[in-house]
Every structure is written in C-alpha cells, then in structure tokens.
Design an enzyme around this catalytic site. Structure first.
Site, PDB file in Angstrom:
ATOM      1  N   CYS A   2       0.550  -1.144  -0.082  1.00 16.86           N
ATOM      2  CA  CYS A   2       0.170   0.019   0.123  1.00 16.86           C
ATOM      3  C   CYS A   2       0.741   1.402   0.787  1.00 16.86           C
ATOM      4  O   CYS A   2       1.914   1.255   0.313  1.00 16.86           O
ATOM      5  CB  CYS A   2      -1.239  -0.372   1.609  1.00 16.86           C
ATOM      6  SG  CYS A   2      -1.838  -1.429   1.391  1.00 16.86           S
ATOM      7  N   TRP A  75      -2.631  -3.098  -1.218  1.00 14.81           N
ATOM      8  CA  TRP A  75      -2.796  -4.152  -1.925  1.00 14.81           C
ATOM      9  C   TRP A  75      -3.546  -5.047  -0.568  1.00 14.81           C
ATOM     10  O   TRP A  75      -3.792  -4.304   0.776  1.00 14.81           O
ATOM     11  CB  TRP A  75      -0.463  -4.048  -1.076  1.00 14.81           C
ATOM     12  CG  TRP A  75      -0.128  -5.971  -0.821  1.00 14.81           C
ATOM     13  CD1 TRP A  75       0.277  -6.528  -2.787  1.00 14.81           C
ATOM     14  CD2 TRP A  75      -0.068  -6.717   0.024  1.00 14.81           C
ATOM     15  NE1 TRP A  75       0.800  -7.098  -1.916  1.00 14.81           N
ATOM     16  CE2 TRP A  75       0.118  -7.704  -0.740  1.00 14.81           C
ATOM     17  CE3 TRP A  75      -1.106  -7.063   0.984  1.00 14.81           C
ATOM     18  CZ2 TRP A  75       0.648  -9.049  -0.249  1.00 14.81           C
ATOM     19  CZ3 TRP A  75      -1.071  -7.923   1.809  1.00 14.81           C
ATOM     20  CH2 TRP A  75      -0.036  -9.146   1.167  1.00 14.81           C
ATOM     21  N   LYS A 492      15.025 -15.868  -5.156  1.00 16.89           N
ATOM     22  CA  LYS A 492      15.141 -14.547  -5.464  1.00 16.89           C
ATOM     23  C   LYS A 492      14.392 -15.202  -7.248  1.00 16.89           C
ATOM     24  O   LYS A 492      13.298 -14.348  -7.363  1.00 16.89           O
ATOM     25  CB  LYS A 492      16.576 -14.467  -5.784  1.00 16.89           C
ATOM     26  CG  LYS A 492      17.436 -13.107  -4.978  1.00 16.89           C
ATOM     27  CD  LYS A 492      17.132 -11.735  -5.320  1.00 16.89           C
ATOM     28  CE  LYS A 492      15.915 -11.714  -4.337  1.00 16.89           C
ATOM     29  NZ  LYS A 492      16.292 -11.545  -2.981  1.00 16.89           N
TER      30      LYS A 492
HETATM   31  C1  F6R Z   1      12.502 -10.510  -0.723  1.00 14.31           C
HETATM   32  C2  F6R Z   1      12.240  -9.626   0.093  1.00 14.31           C
HETATM   33  C3  F6R Z   1      12.204 -10.433   1.322  1.00 14.31           C
HETATM   34  C4  F6R Z   1      12.225  -8.880   2.440  1.00 14.31           C
HETATM   35  C5  F6R Z   1      11.418  -9.508   3.450  1.00 14.31           C
HETATM   36  C6  F6R Z   1      11.903  -8.128   4.478  1.00 14.31           C
HETATM   37  O1  F6R Z   1      13.432 -10.252  -1.905  1.00 14.31           O
HETATM   38  O2  F6R Z   1      12.748  -8.542  -0.679  1.00 14.31           O
HETATM   39  O3  F6R Z   1      11.484 -11.502   1.542  1.00 14.31           O
HETATM   40  O4  F6R Z   1      13.558  -9.426   2.606  1.00 14.31           O
HETATM   41  O5  F6R Z   1       9.983  -8.669   3.470  1.00 14.31           O
HETATM   42  O6  F6R Z   1      12.016  -6.842   4.439  1.00 14.31           O
HETATM   43  P1  F6R Z   1      12.653  -6.384   5.139  1.00 14.31           P
HETATM   44  O7  F6R Z   1      13.927  -6.289   5.141  1.00 14.31           O
HETATM   45  O8  F6R Z   1      12.565  -4.651   5.041  1.00 14.31           O
HETATM   46  O9  F6R Z   1      12.478  -5.519   6.618  1.00 14.31           O
END
Ligand code: F6R
Length: 615
Positions: A2, A75, A492
């Site tokens: 969102c 979202w 990925k």
């Molecule tokens: C994978 C990805 C997610 C984030 C996860 C945690 O490419 O981007 O798995 O790593 O949602 O997000 P953050 O690091 O922002 O807490």
C-alpha cells in the site's frame, strides 16, 4: 505494501499525486485511486483495479482539477482487488474521502455498530469503517474533522496510516499514524506533501517530518504544521533533511530497477564502508560500537530477528559473529519469534535486520525484546524508518532506496554491515588477533572491485538463463557461508520467475531432496574454494550420478569442477566469510534473466509487497 500520497498547495494536485503513486509502485499493489477537491469545491474520487496506468486511463475524461488531493495504491487484505474496494473511500454523505495503509483489527465490531445506525457500506474493506466512523462522530456530535478523528481513533484497534480530505475544508488534509509509516514534506510557500515514505516527496522538498505513532497531523495550506495526539496534546516531531537524489528513484537507462540495483552493488558497498573503514584500510569505526561497547562486548548471546532476505543475511551474520567474536548467535524469523514466548534475557543483544525498517513482524519482535530488557540493535536501510527509531542504536547500510521488490543491494549491504560489526566487536573482545583483523578489513575493502568482476558474468548468465526458462523446480546447494547464499538464490528465483526453487545445505540433500533429482531438475551449486571444497565436490558427484544437471559457481581458475559440471560460472577468490558478497551476484543475475526470459514483471512480482507492514 500500500502507498499513500497527498498534496495540498499552489499547484495542480493530480500530476503530483500520479507521479507519487508511480514512485511507490515498487511497494506492491493491485489497485489505485485518487481523491481531489476541484475548483468548485466538489470532492471527486476515481479508482481502478490494476496499475497506476489503468487509473490514468480511467481518469482521462474526468475532471482532474484541484490543488488538494490524496491518492493510494492498495495491496488487498480485506476484500478482493477491485475498484469498489480500492481507496479512497467516501463517507456516507460524500463529504469525506479517506485512504489507509494497515489493518483495522476490530473493524467487524465497529462496522456492526455503524450498520445498526443505518450506514450503508459500499466495500468490504476494513478501511471504509474508518471513514464512516469518523463522519458519524462528526455529524452526531457536530464537531470538526480533527476532533472526530481523535474520538474515532480511540475506538480503533490496529495499524494505520490514514489521510483524509474534507470537502468543507479544501485547504486541509488531516493524517494520522499508528504502526504504519507516514512522512510529511514541507514545501516552499507553505505547500505540503505526504507519503508513506519519502520517495514521492523527495523531488519537491528535502525537509520532511516522520510522524510518530499516535501523531495526528493537520496540513493546512500556508499554516504551520499542527501535530497533536489523540488527547489533543501538542507533539513536536523534528524536521529532518533527506538526501535522496532523483537518479536514485529512476532507472538510469536500465530496463528494470532490479538490474540497476544489482549493478549498483559495488558502489553501494563503497558507500556502506565510506567513513567507517579508514583510508589505510586497517581499521573499522562504527559509532554504535563505540557508544555501546560494554553492552555489545559483554553480550552473553545475540539473537538476530528478521524476515525473508534479511533473515538470510542474518544467517551469514551468525557465522561471522560466532567465528570472530565467539558469542553464540540465534537467528529467528521475526514472525515466529514474536508469538513463540521465547526466552529473552536482559544481557542478550537482539539485532533486528530490515531493509525497509517497517516490517510489522520485525517491529513486533523488537518490542518483545525491549519489554524483556534486551538491548536492541538495528541494521536498516531506510533512513528515519520505524525500526531505526525503535532500536537503541544501530547501523544504516546506506545503499540508497531499493525499489525493485526483490531485494539485492540491501542484502549485500546487510552482509557488509554485519561483517564490519563482527570485526569491530571481535577486536574489542580481543577474540581476533591484530594481524588477522587487519588482513580481513583490507580484504573487505577489496570486495567492491571483486563484485565488479563478478558482474562481468552477466552476459554468460543471460545466455544460460534461456536454458532454465522451462524448469518447474530448481535446487540450490551450498555449505557453510554459502548455504544462506543458496537459500537467497532460491528465494530470488521464486519471487520473480514463479519457478519453485529450494535452497538446501548440500550435505543434507542425501537425507531427502536427492529423491527429486533427475535430468529435469537444474541444480545450482555454490562450490567456491573454501575448507568444504572437497566435500561439495562429493555432493556434486551425488547429483551427477542421478542424472542431475549441475551449474556450479566456482573460484576462478578451478579446473576440477569443470570436468563434471554442465556449466561453470567463475568468480573472483576471496576469504570464505566474504564469499556470500560475491557469490550472491550471479544468482541474482540468474533469477533476473530467467524472469525476463519468461516475460515477468521483474520489479513488481505478483502478490508481493516491498514493505510488509501487516503481519
Ligand atoms: C525478498 C524480500 C523480502 C524481504 C522481507 C523483509 O527479496 O525482499 O523477503 O527481505 O520482506 O523485508 P525488510 O528487510 O524490509 O524487513
């Protein structure tokens, strides 16, 4: 997840709002909408399922005038993605329009009360409850918007960032935040900008205010920003200077943000180390380690909490810290940790890793750790986000805004910071000798150059990618420091190509996954030269013996693995503990090129959000 944009000022709002929504597209969404107060005082709401471009097409023949507006990318959480459920939502009389990020947990109870009072809902969202409740309070008590918001928010349980337009006050936007980020931009000439992060604001002003939980802000054109809480007590959030360039928000000639961000990694890593590693490359200075030396050095245990890619960085952090500092480290999924009733002791140090700094589960894990008296340390990218503000200290990774949904440069930034942190604590604890320390610091400074070398595999990988386009499953194997690299490589691929992929510790394969191996199963093995090299060769042989197709990442000059792998990708040599910084690059490239070959929307994969602000 969102996105919120708002503008009130001297210019036409619509182009600013649409541009802002596009800047927030990276967060992930499935519908979009905009509300504008036009020059005759009418409040127009336009919404469309799909992308911001679909909203623009829908608005083509509509009245888009007005210099006050709010806009949103949704979202879906409650109710399918369609235009009825998209935000903004009108109030029953059509006087108010509201946008919301987050989740209202008690919306069913609130909705039942409002329905009993005859209010008819047009959507099935939790959000619409907010706008109906606020208007109901306004009209039944004959009070103005700010007061009604204060009364309403006392009744609301949940997480929210909201912004509201009131047709009767076309010069004002009221917004509020609780557990979901909101940034107010202070424009010249008293204009105001609003964003769920700074990216829709950065091109207009560098002066921003990050609202705190419980803040309600009144943005009135030409007047000073008023910030109060639910009890109408004045709050004094600080004005911060942001340092985001337009170039960082745009693709700079690359077809996707993801590939731009993959190629930015050498520069990002230099930025991450700049000012922290001295010019002689023999000393690391992290102010958080200087300021909290005792707390870190005397930690009996370190618990790392994170999600997704950041959790994978945490697994590498565990190995770095345990081997260099001899402190036991546990790595926890924040989403499990928060509900598991974990044992947390006051002499524990909890390291929270997060690119966005807004991940709801990681924030909840931090809160739990703080309540238990642990010392909480943040490793974060987004400046001024909630996690750096709720941790006692921490280190920013400084890799610039990451727009591609699949995390790439943030991962290597996190591993770089964890490497510097482990080396710094080890030096203070004297668990590493001077010579080894200097040698490792020097090697760390060489990694950006080696990343540049690793990026030269791009063309080879682009050619290889087409072979794997039709795979239904892929296996990624690694050992030691390269095991989290295998997990990250598989994640990925899953995220952007929608091919099922598993990361596994190579030696575990024989305990189950080996049953999956046949000539249809591509197996990617990270087999760089380290102390487990001979062991991983045996694992590759096990795959080959069962007809598996092996693509191996090897250290440059390796002639042994070439003899039995189908494809080899050669990488520069480095110390074992820094290998993830190099080996993750070809796996990022591989996922990217496979997804491009399959015609996927690489930067905005289906169902995913960049910043996961709901649990
Ligand atoms: C994978 C990805 C997610 C984030 C996860 C945690 O490419 O981007 O798995 O790593 O949602 O997000 P953050 O690091 O922002 O807490």
């Amino acid at each position: 997840m969102c996105g919120i944009v708002g503008y009130i000022g001297h210019n036409e709002a619509y182009p600013i709002l649409i541009k802002g929504l596009k800047r927030l597209e990276y967060r992930g969404y499935d519908s979009a909408g905009v509300a504008l107060i036009n020059n005759d005082g009418g409040l127009n709401v336009y919404k469309a399922k799909g992308k911001v471009a679909d909203l623009e097409s829908y608005c083509e023949d509509k009245d888009k005038t007005g210099s006050a507006g709010i806009a949103h990318t949704r979202w879906a959480t409650h109710g399918e993605p369609n235009s009825a459920n998209a935000h903004p939502h009108y109030s029953a009389s059509g006087r108010l329009a509201l946008i919301h990020n987050g989740i209202i947990e008690n919306y069913m109870t609130l909705k039942e009360n409002l329905v009993e009072r005859g209010i008819v809902f047009k959507s099935v969202t939790d959000t619409e409850v907010l706008v109906q409740l606020i208007e109901h309070i306004m009209l039944s008590n004959n009070i103005e918007l700010l007061e009604a918001v204060q009364v309403a928010l006392h009744q609301v349980i949940g997480a929210y960032a909201i912004a509201i337009l009131d047709r009767n006050h076309p010069d004002t936007i009221v917004c509020a935040r609780q557990s979901s980020p909101l940034v107010v931009g202070l424009g010249k000439e008293g204009d105001y900008y609003l964003g769920s992060d700074a990216s829709p604001i950065a091109e207009y002003t560098d002066r921003v205010i990050y609202l705190n939980d419980g803040d309600i802000a009144v943005m009135r054109l030409g007047e000073e920003l008023k910030v109060v809480n639910m009890d109408n007590e004045t709050q004094h959030p600080k004005v911060k200077q942001i340092d985001i360039t337009l170039g960082q928000l745009e693709k700079g000639g690359y077809p996707y943000f993801m590939i731009k961000e993959i190629f930015e990694q050498p520069a990002c890593m230099r930025d991450c180390m700049r000012g922290r590693i001295n010019v002689d490359a023999d000393r690391i200075t992290l102010s958080a380690v200087i300021d909290y030396r005792e707390r870190l050095v005397t930690a009996r245990r370190i618990i790392i909490v994170a999600c997704g890619t950041s959790w994978h960085a945490g697994l590498i952090g565990k190995q770095l810290i345990e081997s260099m500092c001899r402190i036991p480290v546990e790595v926890e999924y924040a989403s499990e940790f928060r509900y598991r009733d974990p044992v947390i002791m006051p002499d524990d140090v909890v390291i929270a890793i997060s690119q966005s700094g807004e991940t709801a589960d990681t924030l909840a894990a931090i809160e739990l750790a703080r309540q238990a008296g642990a010392f909480v340390f943040g490793v974060c990218n987004a400046i001024g986000a909630s996690i750096p503000r709720q941790t006692q200290t921490g280190v920013y990774i400084h890799v610039g805004p990451e727009i591609g949904v699949a995390s790439t440069k943030a991962f290597t930034g996190q591993v770089t910071v964890l490497s510097m942190l482990a080396l710094s604590i080890a030096r203070e604890k004297k668990t590493i000798d001077d010579e080894t320390y200097k040698h490792m610091v020097a090697e760390l400074t060489l990694i950006p150059d080696k990343m540049e070398e690793a990026l030269k595999t791009n063309e080879q990988i682009e050619r290889l990618a087409s072979i794997f386009t039709y795979a239904k499953n892929c296996l990624y194997l690694g050992r030691g420091y390269n095991y989290p690299v295998a997990l990250e490589g598989a994640l990925k691929l899953k995220e952007i190509s929608y091919i099922h992929a598993e990361g596994y510790p190579a030696a575990e394969m024989k305990h189950g996954p080996i049953a999956l191996i046949d000539s249809e199963m591509p197996v990617f093995v990270i087999a760089t030269r380290d102390k487990l090299y001979e062991k991983i060769i045996s694992n590759i042989q096990e795959v080959r013996a069962r007809g598996g197709r092996v693509t191996a990442l090897v250290t440059r000059g390796d002639t042994q693995i070439q003899q039995f792998a189908d494809h080899v990708i050669e990488l520069p040599d480095t110390q074992e503990c820094f290998q993830p910084l190099i080996a993750s690059i070809p796996l990022q490239l591989l996922a990217y090129h496979i997804a491009v070959c399959k015609g996927k929307d690489v930067d905005r994969p289906r169902n995913l959000a960049k910043s996961v602000t709901v649990e």
